[in-house]
Design an enzyme around this catalytic site. Sequence first.
Site, short mmCIF file in Angstrom:
data_model
loop_
_atom_site.label_atom_id
_atom_site.label_comp_id
_atom_site.label_asym_id
_atom_site.label_seq_id
_atom_site.Cartn_x
_atom_site.Cartn_y
_atom_site.Cartn_z
N GLU A 53 39.12 -39.55 -38.35
CA GLU A 53 37.91 -39.53 -39.17
C GLU A 53 38.18 -38.67 -40.39
OE1 GLU A 53 34.59 -39.59 -35.58
OE2 GLU A 53 34.47 -38.07 -37.14
N ASP A 105 25.25 -31.30 -40.78
CA ASP A 105 26.45 -30.53 -40.44
C ASP A 105 26.18 -29.04 -40.34
OD1 ASP A 105 28.73 -32.35 -40.17
OD2 ASP A 105 28.16 -32.95 -42.21
#
Lengths: 406, 262
Positions: free
Chosen positions: B49, B60
């Site tokens: 990723e 995040d």
Amino acid sequence: MTSHAPNSYSAGPDAQGRFGQFGGRFVSETLMPLILDLEAEYEKAKTDPTFWAQMDDLWKHYVGRPSPLYFAERLTEKFGGAKVYLKRDELNHTGAHKINNVLGQILLARRMGKKRIIAETGAGQHGVATATVCARFGLECIVFMGATDVERQKPNVFRMNLLGAKVIPVTSGRGTLKDAMNEALRDWVTNVDDTFYCIGTVAGPHPYPAMVRDFQSIIGKEVKEQIMEREGRLPDSLVACIGGGSNAMGLFFPFLDDEDVRIIGVEAGGHGVDDRMEHAASLTGGRPGVLHGNRTYLLQDDDGQILEGHSISAGLDYPGIGPEHSWLNDIGRVEYVSATDREALDAFQMCCVTEGIIPALEPSHALAHVAKLAPTLPSDHLLVMNMCGRGDKDIFTVAEALGENI
Amino acid sequence: MTRIDTKFAELAKAERTAFVSFIMAGDPSPQMSADVLRGLPAAGVDIIEIGMPFTDPMADGPAIQLAGQRALEAGMTLDKTLAMVREFRTGDNTTPIVLMGYYNPIFSKGVDLFLAEASEAGADGLIIVDLPPEEDSELCLPAQEAGLNFIRLATPTTDDKRLPKVLQNTSGFVYYVSITGITGSAEASAASVGPEIARIQAQTDLPVCVGFGIKTPEAAAEMAKVADGVVVGSAIVERMARGDSAEQVLAFVAELAAGAHG
């Protein structure tokens, strides 16, 4: 609530939460079930007379509504043109329009059984309003505020503390309103079971833009009644300042279908709307993008990275704008202009000495535009400006800008 | 068949769990992240990723927020991220690459142009955090038409009623977010995640990978027992942040991979 005719300017958003291409639900999967719950709960409350009865009672006895519609005689004389009325939302409990919306969201949170309230704030007005209503209902309140803003708005931080709220300084990003909103969303994703996110403006994922607009629409509804009583007809023009755009949406919405009423939103022009990007005028200086759950005009660079913007007014210092404003801009129903820091400061001082009203820096932007516009209009032109907040919170900022030491 | 589909078919045959690693493009510098990227397959990474940096990563935690900031400060852009994938493909044509990030930089570039360039560069799938099924017409459906997998996140708040909607236009694999929260936060236990994975597997033939909060080889080993793949991001990014060399980062990745592979 009134039902909307098809093809009306006030029929939006659609079932997907869109105003034209703007709005929507651009959130992570974790939050999707939560905003769907909120939407369902709001749809129920919207048509529940007991909900609105409770709102009306609190608006009247706790907030002090209706706020007066005041004929600003000396400003009118000074401008020598349009007849200028000020909608006095700065006289509300907590000193701004923000509490109109907070009451609605907190009553919803109670209906949903949520005990923990989170909010973001820039200048601190929405934070203070949220802390106030949470104290009134005995709810836990956590306010996310950019570390930069905590530093420049200390009195409001102390106010929130006095009201029992916990203020969390946000250091991620550059520590301003947009970072506070990111952090509030991160908290919400983490505390999904007991937490209600009370958003302060007409932005965020659907249903927030529509819901906050509906709660703020009390402003425009009152203006309609008050001006009919005073003048026997609708105003010719409306002017309000715009950061996220909640006070403006509240004033404008009930008039959108009255096509003879000219509607003007004033964005924060900072140091001037040009390619230095030292302003917070998303519509006049930005382009469409996706942030904080909705598609709207944003200040961004060529790579789609969000820019910080600048305004002397912390409450307008946000790189986006409510999606409904983006739509109203594109279809041309509302005109959007900007006023610079300097112009707002001049209007601030003029208002103090001419009307004996210390305005917040946010509506000083609206007044700066009124000062340009009113002299060009005939004396039978009725102009209503939303005085959406009082300036006590801003005296330090203004003193600094004027080079005074207080 | 994308490289992702091929990879999972191979892993299934070998009865191995996939190890998926995340790095942020351009963090801490374009050169360093390209060096690490090139070494990931040899360190045992099955699927890579690559984060596309964004100023406002609202899902995040601090580790990946800071990684994005470092990358942006180092001059990283979406176009440079695609160039990094293109460069990687000159030496590796089998390891699947998933681009992960937020919608605005893609929307800003233009969806069709982005999809064409991402395919051409050699990306295989997308994970776009702020595009739930309700917004499928934006990017998910065009991506599938362009031959890219659109990998959806399923979370603890995705109940049985909602799950079919989440799975409907998902391809490649399903990414199960093991906690309610942001990346790099508290660790979930395999014991609590296992039944959730099984709940998803009962409704789809796609592999289910688990991520968010897995930080050590031991935790990776535990999660590998209950999932088809294990994703580690923040723990690797933190090694970059503290100034480890590419070799040191890759050695840690190899430990994580060994944990996941058992």
